[in-house]
Design a protein around this motif. Structure first.
Motif, PDB file in Angstrom:
ATOM      1  N   GLU A 115       0.411  -1.155  -0.121  1.00  0.00           N
ATOM      2  CA  GLU A 115       0.181  -0.044   0.177  1.00  0.00           C
ATOM      3  C   GLU A 115       0.906   0.929   0.159  1.00  0.00           C
ATOM      4  O   GLU A 115       1.922   1.281   0.736  1.00  0.00           O
ATOM      5  CB  GLU A 115      -1.045   0.711   1.310  1.00  0.00           C
ATOM      6  CG  GLU A 115       0.155   0.387   2.462  1.00  0.00           C
ATOM      7  CD  GLU A 115      -0.626   0.118   3.396  1.00  0.00           C
ATOM      8  OE1 GLU A 115      -1.211   0.885   4.301  1.00  0.00           O
ATOM      9  OE2 GLU A 115      -1.913  -0.545   4.135  1.00  0.00           O
ATOM     10  N   ARG A 116       0.317   2.696  -0.686  1.00  0.00           N
ATOM     11  CA  ARG A 116       1.104   3.843  -0.875  1.00  0.00           C
ATOM     12  C   ARG A 116      -0.115   4.811  -0.305  1.00  0.00           C
ATOM     13  O   ARG A 116      -0.986   5.038  -0.728  1.00  0.00           O
ATOM     14  CB  ARG A 116       1.218   3.815  -1.779  1.00  0.00           C
ATOM     15  CG  ARG A 116       2.627   5.118  -2.032  1.00  0.00           C
ATOM     16  CD  ARG A 116       3.151   5.489  -3.831  1.00  0.00           C
ATOM     17  NE  ARG A 116       3.836   4.134  -4.094  1.00  0.00           N
ATOM     18  CZ  ARG A 116       3.671   4.277  -5.094  1.00  0.00           C
ATOM     19  NH1 ARG A 116       2.790   4.546  -6.154  1.00  0.00           N
ATOM     20  NH2 ARG A 116       5.037   3.596  -5.642  1.00  0.00           N
ATOM     21  N   ASP A 117       0.562   5.460   0.918  1.00  0.00           N
ATOM     22  CA  ASP A 117       0.118   6.684   1.000  1.00  0.00           C
ATOM     23  C   ASP A 117      -1.951   6.348   1.566  1.00  0.00           C
ATOM     24  O   ASP A 117      -3.167   6.690   0.921  1.00  0.00           O
ATOM     25  CB  ASP A 117      -0.607   7.584  -0.033  1.00  0.00           C
ATOM     26  CG  ASP A 117       0.941   8.283  -0.317  1.00  0.00           C
ATOM     27  OD1 ASP A 117       1.399   8.490   0.587  1.00  0.00           O
ATOM     28  OD2 ASP A 117       1.202   9.037  -1.567  1.00  0.00           O
ATOM     29  N   GLU A 118      -1.956   5.197   2.029  1.00  0.00           N
ATOM     30  CA  GLU A 118      -3.527   4.254   2.879  1.00  0.00           C
ATOM     31  C   GLU A 118      -4.385   4.181   1.688  1.00  0.00           C
ATOM     32  O   GLU A 118      -4.884   3.679   1.736  1.00  0.00           O
ATOM     33  CB  GLU A 118      -3.737   5.849   3.471  1.00  0.00           C
ATOM     34  CG  GLU A 118      -2.807   5.519   4.745  1.00  0.00           C
ATOM     35  CD  GLU A 118      -3.688   7.327   5.701  1.00  0.00           C
ATOM     36  OE1 GLU A 118      -5.099   6.834   5.503  1.00  0.00           O
ATOM     37  OE2 GLU A 118      -2.924   7.601   7.273  1.00  0.00           O
ATOM     38  N   ARG A 119      -3.452   3.531   0.551  1.00  0.00           N
ATOM     39  CA  ARG A 119      -4.138   3.289  -0.398  1.00  0.00           C
ATOM     40  C   ARG A 119      -3.806   2.279  -1.116  1.00  0.00           C
ATOM     41  O   ARG A 119      -2.511   1.880  -1.018  1.00  0.00           O
ATOM     42  CB  ARG A 119      -4.146   3.997  -1.641  1.00  0.00           C
ATOM     43  CG  ARG A 119      -5.672   3.705  -2.579  1.00  0.00           C
ATOM     44  CD  ARG A 119      -5.099   4.177  -3.896  1.00  0.00           C
ATOM     45  NE  ARG A 119      -4.368   5.188  -4.565  1.00  0.00           N
ATOM     46  CZ  ARG A 119      -3.423   4.529  -6.022  1.00  0.00           C
ATOM     47  NH1 ARG A 119      -4.179   3.315  -6.398  1.00  0.00           N
ATOM     48  NH2 ARG A 119      -2.695   4.252  -6.544  1.00  0.00           N
ATOM     49  N   THR A 162       6.663   0.178  -8.726  1.00  0.00           N
ATOM     50  CA  THR A 162       6.136  -0.490  -7.633  1.00  0.00           C
ATOM     51  C   THR A 162       6.573  -1.610  -7.390  1.00  0.00           C
ATOM     52  O   THR A 162       7.168  -2.241  -6.512  1.00  0.00           O
ATOM     53  CB  THR A 162       4.861   0.070  -6.647  1.00  0.00           C
ATOM     54  OG1 THR A 162       5.010   1.658  -6.717  1.00  0.00           O
ATOM     55  CG2 THR A 162       5.189  -0.567  -5.510  1.00  0.00           C
ATOM     56  N   ASP A 177       9.123  -2.743   1.153  1.00  0.00           N
ATOM     57  CA  ASP A 177       7.718  -1.626   1.319  1.00  0.00           C
ATOM     58  C   ASP A 177       6.797  -2.813   1.245  1.00  0.00           C
ATOM     59  O   ASP A 177       5.683  -1.935   0.197  1.00  0.00           O
ATOM     60  CB  ASP A 177       7.444  -0.130   1.049  1.00  0.00           C
ATOM     61  CG  ASP A 177       6.270   0.076   1.741  1.00  0.00           C
ATOM     62  OD1 ASP A 177       5.692  -0.547   2.881  1.00  0.00           O
ATOM     63  OD2 ASP A 177       5.749   1.175   1.525  1.00  0.00           O
TER      64      ASP A 177
END
Length: 212
Positions: A15-19, A47, A58
């Protein structure tokens, strides 16, 4: 007889920025296979390639190389891998030859004796000793692409390898991918380019995976 995967991805989550970019992502890559990662901009294609190349930690899940966790066989994995990122990765103050000499010094799969033939193949004969800051964006991209003609790595992970390349360069890259796969190599890549001339292609769509 089913082939054992060279690279095996199991239940990957990121996930990135809560997405959430992707979850429950699992697939295997066998020798002689080309996998195309698809999805809209922002779906996590780059990613994912960075994770598979060991450039990002991550994530949750497991990545295996030849049946072993990549964390346990990092040296063998990285010596068998060639990663081609979205950016050229070329140092402007160095010439094409100097850039490729630097790459070959840090990566055992890149053969220094193939530098000049590789530059000729990508159309940079006569530019070998010109500082890269004096070359066009397309020419700098070709400097980076020359690594593909120098390497003995089994696994290629390529992020948009057809960007900023003219028609003749595209045709040469298609032949190179087809030859690599035909010789038992494996490829994971992102591209909007039609890969039908490269033979059989396995497609993984991140948008469909997430139901978007």
């Amino acid at each position: 007889m089913l082939l054992e995967p060279l690279l095996n991805i199991v239940d990957l989550y990121c996930e990135r920025d809560e997405r959430v970019l992707f979850e429950g992502l699992s697939f295997g890559l066998v020798a002689g296979e080309l996998v195309q990662i698809e999805g809209a901009n922002g779906s996590g294609k780059t990613t994912l390639l960075r994770i598979l190349s060991g450039l990002s930690g991550d994530y949750e899940g497991d990545v295996f190389w030849c049946g072993e966790s990549v964390e346990k066989v990092r040296d063998d994995f990285f010596s068998s891998l060639l990663y081609f990122g979205h950016q050229p990765g070329v140092k402007g103050m160095l010439t094409p030859v100097e850039n490729l000499q630097w790459y070959s010094a840090i990566h055992p799969a890149l053969l220094a004796e193939k530098i000049f033939p590789a530059l000729e193949v990508v159309g940079l004969k006569g530019y070998e000793d010109v500082p890269c800051h004096s070359l066009s964006a397309g020419q700098n991209r070709r400097v980076s692409l020359a690594r593909l003609y120098m390497n003995t790595a089994k696994l290629w992970i390529l992020d948009e390898p057809f960007t900023a390349i003219d028609k003749s360069g595209v045709a040469a890259k298609e032949r190179l991918l087809a030859d690599h796969v035909a010789s038992g190599g494996s490829v994971i890549l992102t591209t909007h380019h039609d890969l039908t001339s490269c033979g059989s292609v396995t497609k993984i769509n991140l948008d469909q995976l997430m139901g978007t």
